[in-house]
Design a protein around this motif. Structure first.
Motif, PDB file in Angstrom:
ATOM      1  N   LEU A 153      -1.583  -7.498   2.624  1.00 49.89           N
ATOM      2  CA  LEU A 153      -1.008  -6.996   3.793  1.00 49.89           C
ATOM      3  C   LEU A 153      -1.811  -5.929   3.847  1.00 49.89           C
ATOM      4  O   LEU A 153      -1.859  -5.362   5.230  1.00 49.89           O
ATOM      5  N   ARG A 170       1.980   9.308   3.223  1.00 48.15           N
ATOM      6  CA  ARG A 170       2.341   9.142   4.685  1.00 48.15           C
ATOM      7  C   ARG A 170       3.573   7.979   4.700  1.00 48.15           C
ATOM      8  O   ARG A 170       4.232   8.220   5.525  1.00 48.15           O
ATOM      9  N   TYR A 171       3.089   7.019   4.036  1.00 46.63           N
ATOM     10  CA  TYR A 171       4.417   5.893   4.072  1.00 46.63           C
ATOM     11  C   TYR A 171       5.691   6.409   3.672  1.00 46.63           C
ATOM     12  O   TYR A 171       6.713   6.270   4.349  1.00 46.63           O
ATOM     13  N   PHE A 231      18.014  -1.190  13.434  1.00 43.33           N
ATOM     14  CA  PHE A 231      16.441  -0.381  13.177  1.00 43.33           C
ATOM     15  C   PHE A 231      16.191  -0.704  11.827  1.00 43.33           C
ATOM     16  O   PHE A 231      15.139  -0.989  11.431  1.00 43.33           O
ATOM     17  N   ARG A 249      15.778  -4.320  10.327  1.00 45.98           N
ATOM     18  CA  ARG A 249      14.586  -4.627  10.703  1.00 45.98           C
ATOM     19  C   ARG A 249      13.275  -3.969  10.164  1.00 45.98           C
ATOM     20  O   ARG A 249      12.026  -4.774   9.806  1.00 45.98           O
ATOM     21  N   LEU A 250      13.393  -2.800   9.906  1.00 46.63           N
ATOM     22  CA  LEU A 250      12.159  -1.995   9.453  1.00 46.63           C
ATOM     23  C   LEU A 250      11.763  -2.365   8.081  1.00 46.63           C
ATOM     24  O   LEU A 250      10.589  -2.454   7.591  1.00 46.63           O
ATOM     25  N   GLN A 259       1.186  -7.651  -1.214  1.00 51.10           N
ATOM     26  CA  GLN A 259       1.032  -6.336  -1.067  1.00 51.10           C
ATOM     27  C   GLN A 259      -0.289  -5.855  -0.618  1.00 51.10           C
ATOM     28  O   GLN A 259      -0.582  -5.327   0.166  1.00 51.10           O
ATOM     29  N   PHE A 301       8.075  -3.387   3.699  1.00 48.88           N
ATOM     30  CA  PHE A 301       7.559  -4.087   2.637  1.00 48.88           C
ATOM     31  C   PHE A 301       6.790  -3.351   1.517  1.00 48.88           C
ATOM     32  O   PHE A 301       6.936  -3.429   0.283  1.00 48.88           O
ATOM     33  N   ALA A 302       6.178  -2.329   2.096  1.00 44.40           N
ATOM     34  CA  ALA A 302       5.040  -1.653   1.431  1.00 44.40           C
ATOM     35  C   ALA A 302       5.861  -0.483   0.813  1.00 44.40           C
ATOM     36  O   ALA A 302       5.352  -0.069  -0.097  1.00 44.40           O
ATOM     37  N   LEU A 333       9.216  -4.622  14.282  1.00 48.82           N
ATOM     38  CA  LEU A 333      10.603  -4.197  14.643  1.00 48.82           C
ATOM     39  C   LEU A 333      11.093  -5.144  15.869  1.00 48.82           C
ATOM     40  O   LEU A 333      12.238  -5.642  15.519  1.00 48.82           O
ATOM     41  N   THR A 358       3.908  -1.667  13.172  1.00 50.79           N
ATOM     42  CA  THR A 358       5.159  -1.863  12.862  1.00 50.79           C
ATOM     43  C   THR A 358       6.328  -2.191  13.914  1.00 50.79           C
ATOM     44  O   THR A 358       7.221  -2.832  13.785  1.00 50.79           O
ATOM     45  N   GLY A 370      12.159  -5.427   7.170  1.00 45.74           N
ATOM     46  CA  GLY A 370      11.369  -6.760   7.113  1.00 45.74           C
ATOM     47  C   GLY A 370       9.861  -6.592   7.776  1.00 45.74           C
ATOM     48  O   GLY A 370       9.319  -7.591   7.459  1.00 45.74           O
ATOM     49  N   THR A 371       9.562  -5.433   8.052  1.00 50.40           N
ATOM     50  CA  THR A 371       8.195  -5.208   8.563  1.00 50.40           C
ATOM     51  C   THR A 371       7.247  -5.109   7.430  1.00 50.40           C
ATOM     52  O   THR A 371       7.634  -4.809   6.297  1.00 50.40           O
ATOM     53  N   ARG A 372       5.657  -5.055   7.587  1.00 48.65           N
ATOM     54  CA  ARG A 372       4.877  -4.911   6.641  1.00 48.65           C
ATOM     55  C   ARG A 372       5.063  -3.495   6.144  1.00 48.65           C
ATOM     56  O   ARG A 372       5.102  -3.379   4.954  1.00 48.65           O
ATOM     57  N   PHE A 373       5.256  -2.561   7.059  1.00 47.89           N
ATOM     58  CA  PHE A 373       5.485  -1.252   6.405  1.00 47.89           C
ATOM     59  C   PHE A 373       6.935  -1.240   5.632  1.00 47.89           C
ATOM     60  O   PHE A 373       6.773  -0.503   4.311  1.00 47.89           O
ATOM     61  N   ALA A 377      -6.568   5.547  -1.521  1.00 48.48           N
ATOM     62  CA  ALA A 377      -6.209   4.680  -0.482  1.00 48.48           C
ATOM     63  C   ALA A 377      -7.624   4.263   0.364  1.00 48.48           C
ATOM     64  O   ALA A 377      -7.787   3.178   0.919  1.00 48.48           O
ATOM     65  N   ILE A 427      -2.805   1.660   0.111  1.00 48.28           N
ATOM     66  CA  ILE A 427      -1.435   2.101   0.809  1.00 48.28           C
ATOM     67  C   ILE A 427      -1.563   3.643   0.867  1.00 48.28           C
ATOM     68  O   ILE A 427      -1.594   4.332  -0.399  1.00 48.28           O
ATOM     69  N   ASP A 428      -1.498   4.330   1.679  1.00 46.66           N
ATOM     70  CA  ASP A 428      -1.652   5.741   1.753  1.00 46.66           C
ATOM     71  C   ASP A 428      -0.290   6.406   1.542  1.00 46.66           C
ATOM     72  O   ASP A 428       0.648   6.743   2.430  1.00 46.66           O
ATOM     73  N   PHE A 467       3.566  -4.227  -9.597  1.00 49.22           N
ATOM     74  CA  PHE A 467       4.945  -3.894  -9.113  1.00 49.22           C
ATOM     75  C   PHE A 467       5.686  -4.735  -9.972  1.00 49.22           C
ATOM     76  O   PHE A 467       6.100  -6.004  -9.524  1.00 49.22           O
ATOM     77  N   LEU A 492       8.070  -0.939  -1.064  1.00 45.45           N
ATOM     78  CA  LEU A 492       8.719  -1.251  -2.379  1.00 45.45           C
ATOM     79  C   LEU A 492       7.567  -1.088  -3.436  1.00 45.45           C
ATOM     80  O   LEU A 492       7.868  -1.280  -4.575  1.00 45.45           O
ATOM     81  N   THR A 493       6.761  -0.473  -3.203  1.00 46.83           N
ATOM     82  CA  THR A 493       5.628  -0.093  -3.981  1.00 46.83           C
ATOM     83  C   THR A 493       5.651   1.295  -4.776  1.00 46.83           C
ATOM     84  O   THR A 493       4.452   1.734  -5.353  1.00 46.83           O
ATOM     85  N   TYR A 547       3.509 -11.630  15.174  1.00 41.66           N
ATOM     86  CA  TYR A 547       3.710 -10.978  13.999  1.00 41.66           C
ATOM     87  C   TYR A 547       4.199 -11.991  12.994  1.00 41.66           C
ATOM     88  O   TYR A 547       3.519 -11.794  11.696  1.00 41.66           O
TER      89      TYR A 547
END
Lengths: 305, 256
Positions: free
Chosen positions: B108, A199-200, A165, A168-169, B105, A176-177, B119, B115, A171-174, B77, A195-196, B94, A179-180, B125
């Motif tokens: 995207l 919430r992230y 879980f 893989r999470l 970034q 990756f985001a 997953l 998400t 590796g998702t766009r979420f 945002a 990017i909010d 970054f 890392l900011t 995707y």
């Protein structure tokens, strides 16, 4: 790479069949700690050091304990509810404290972990100082998972679920985001590109805590007991040490760190309380001698030759 | 880039910090597609105004309208998603990510998050992801910094970092772009080249507001200049009129 994966899979699946009960016990504890450490690593990768992970583990463990003993429901229900409870708590605290960073964030999570522990200790209905004993083992296909060997496979499944879980999470766009969010400046930049960030962060924390809660429930049914003396601050710091000793360079780091130090820790039972001291010394040695963690050892040896 | 430039209207903006007034009553309109320069002495309120337009600060009064739509209630945002892009004075990036990942970034953020599909590692995707990476590469090429794609952003030379901040902002497909001192820290020649590159890339694609200290650059590239002093607009017009305006000259040179 695929061959390596196959070997690992075969070892994980078959080795316990050939080993004595004690080794099976060690393997179980290794898997449990590895799953927890992966969650800590996930946060560290974002730039957030959690010093209260044990609090979320405890929420999962106590959920399982209370559901199966007080309510008398099937352990599976507790195991299913645990990640929801811990995840919701993670989301809640995340929403409140994710404006904090650095040591302030770490302290807030530390405080949360202590509050959780203190609450379970103080409220008799939640077990009080004595904890909750007599947890049953869940049954699978009509057979209660009583033996170490049988329970090993449940732990393996849960560890794989947590690990897959979170891996893989990432590796998702979420993922990756996430890392900011390392510094305040970078977070401002993240917001400026849409990017909010609060919430992230809250959802990322929820994901880690949900994984911790799931494994906490499985852990509780393994011990057949939960108490305020198990999921302490020292447990939280041990997990951080596992991650850092293993190395933060990749997902394998926390797994290696948890495996090596847990296996070692099981040999240190005679020193009891001083286990964390031994871990601390190892951590300092690693930081000084091998900043990339155990993960970077092969590379280091190759360069030395 | 499919997005069309947006008109920005700033209406009666005031901002108090504690009891201190940073902006008094700032109003102006930036027509769609225009390259507008925002200048003024230190402390005039340029950065505050930028942060208010970008949504980082909330104004004490007044409104920010994008194509006539009031965006004042939105945060950073939310405004980014409405098409307001920005760069930061200190070439904020970054730092641990590569140049390409920095831009990715931003790309995207325009893509749906999905998400769950991620997953499950669905094929669709992955294709979306590849399309975004191609798009990020394209943005780097637009600004001619694709040679650095694989390098850590924090380790790049300042000139490249400045361009990369523009690339990141550009990748959000802004309809209004706010550039905060893009030439700061660069030599005059580097600054001129940078502005020329920005001008060539952005003209007609989006409305641009640039804060800059180099007056020469402003005069050369901007069609409209706004001068702030003590939180008020003291000049709003073509750059040619700056020299003849006594208030502007006083603000910059002082007077006895």
């Amino acid at each position: 790479m695929n061959a390596a994966r196959l070997v690992v899979a075969l070892v994980l699946a078959l080795l316990p069949l050939l080993t004595p009960t004690y080794a099976q016990h060690v393997a179980i504890v290794v898997l449990i700690n590895a799953a927890y450490t992966v969650g800590v690593y996930f946060m560290l990768r974002m730039g957030y050091l959690t010093l209260g992970h044990a609090g979320y583990i405890a929420l999962g463990a106590y959920t399982a304990a209370l559901v199966s003993t007080r309510l008398g429901w099937s352990p599976w229900i507790g195991i299913a509810l645990a990640p929801l409870v811990a995840g919701a708590a993670g989301w809640g605290l995340g929403s409140l404290t994710m404006r904090l960073r650095g040591i302030y964030f770490s302290l807030s999570v530390f405080a949360f972990g202590e509050i959780v522990n203190a609450t379970f200790r103080a409220v008799p209905a939640l077990g009080g100082p004595a904890g909750v004993a007599g947890l049953p083992r869940p049954a699978f296909a009509g057979i209660a998972l009583e033996s170490h060997l049988a329970y090993y496979y449940l732990v393996l499944a849960a560890a794989l679920a947590c690990g897959t879980f979170l891996y893989r999470l990432q590796g998702t766009r979420f993922g990756f985001a996430l890392l900011t969010l390392r510094t305040a400046d970078e977070e401002r930049l993240a917001q400026s590109i849409g990017i909010d960030t609060p919430r992230y962060k809250a959802w990322a924390f929820a994901a880690c805590c949900a994984a911790a809660g799931l494994m906490g429930a499985v852990h509780a049914h393994y011990l057949r007991f939960v108490g305020p003396s198990i999921f302490t601050f020292l447990y939280s710091t041990d997990l951080v040490v596992f991650a850092m000793v293993g190395g933060l360079g990749s997902f394998a780091g926390p797994l290696i760190g948890a495996a090596v130090l847990t296996a070692l820790g099981e040999q240190l039972f005679s020193v009891g309380y001083y286990k964390s001291l031994v871990y601390a010394v190892i951590l300092i040695a690693i930081i000084l001698a091998l900043p990339g963690g155990l993960l970077s050892l092969p590379q280091r040896l190759r360069r030395a030759r | 880039m499919p997005a069309s430039p947006a008109q920005l209207e700033v209406r009666g903006i005031g901002k108090l910090f504690g009891g201190l007034s940073a902006l008094e009553e700032v109003s102006f309109t930036a027509p769609a597609g225009r390259l507008l320069g925002l200048i003024g002495p230190n402390g005039a309120g340029k950065s505050t105004l930028f942060n208010i337009i970008a949504g980082a600060f909330r104004p004490s009064r007044g409104a920010v309208l994008l194509d006539g739509r009031d965006v004042t209630p939105l945060g950073s945002a939310g405004r980014a998603r409405m098409g307001i892009g920005r760069t930061f004075q200190l070439a904020t990036l970054f730092h641990e990510l590569s140049a390409m990942q920095n831009v990715l970034q931003a790309v995207l953020c325009r893509a749906p998050r999905r998400t769950l599909a991620g997953l499950l590692q669905s094929e669709a995707y992955r294709r979306e992801q590849q399309a975004c990476e191609a798009r990020a590469r394209q943005v780097l090429e637009t600004l001619d910094i694709d040679a650095y794609w694989n390098q850590r952003a924090g380790g790049l030379p300042l000139g490249v970092r400045k361009l990369l901040t523009v690339a990141v902002a550009l990748a959000t497909e802004p309809r209004l772009l706010l550039l905060d001192e893009p030439a700061a820290g660069l030599s005059e020649e580097e600054g001129r080249r940078l502005m020329a590159r920005i001008d060539a890339t952005l003209r007609g694609r989006c409305t641009v507001i640039v804060v800059e200290h180099h007056l020469k650059l402003i005069q050369r590239f901007c069609e409209q200049v706004i001068v702030l002093e003590f939180g008020r607009v003291i000049y709003d017009g073509p750059p040619a009129g700056l020299k003849g305006n006594t208030r502007v000259v006083d603000a910059y040179l002082g007077h006895d």
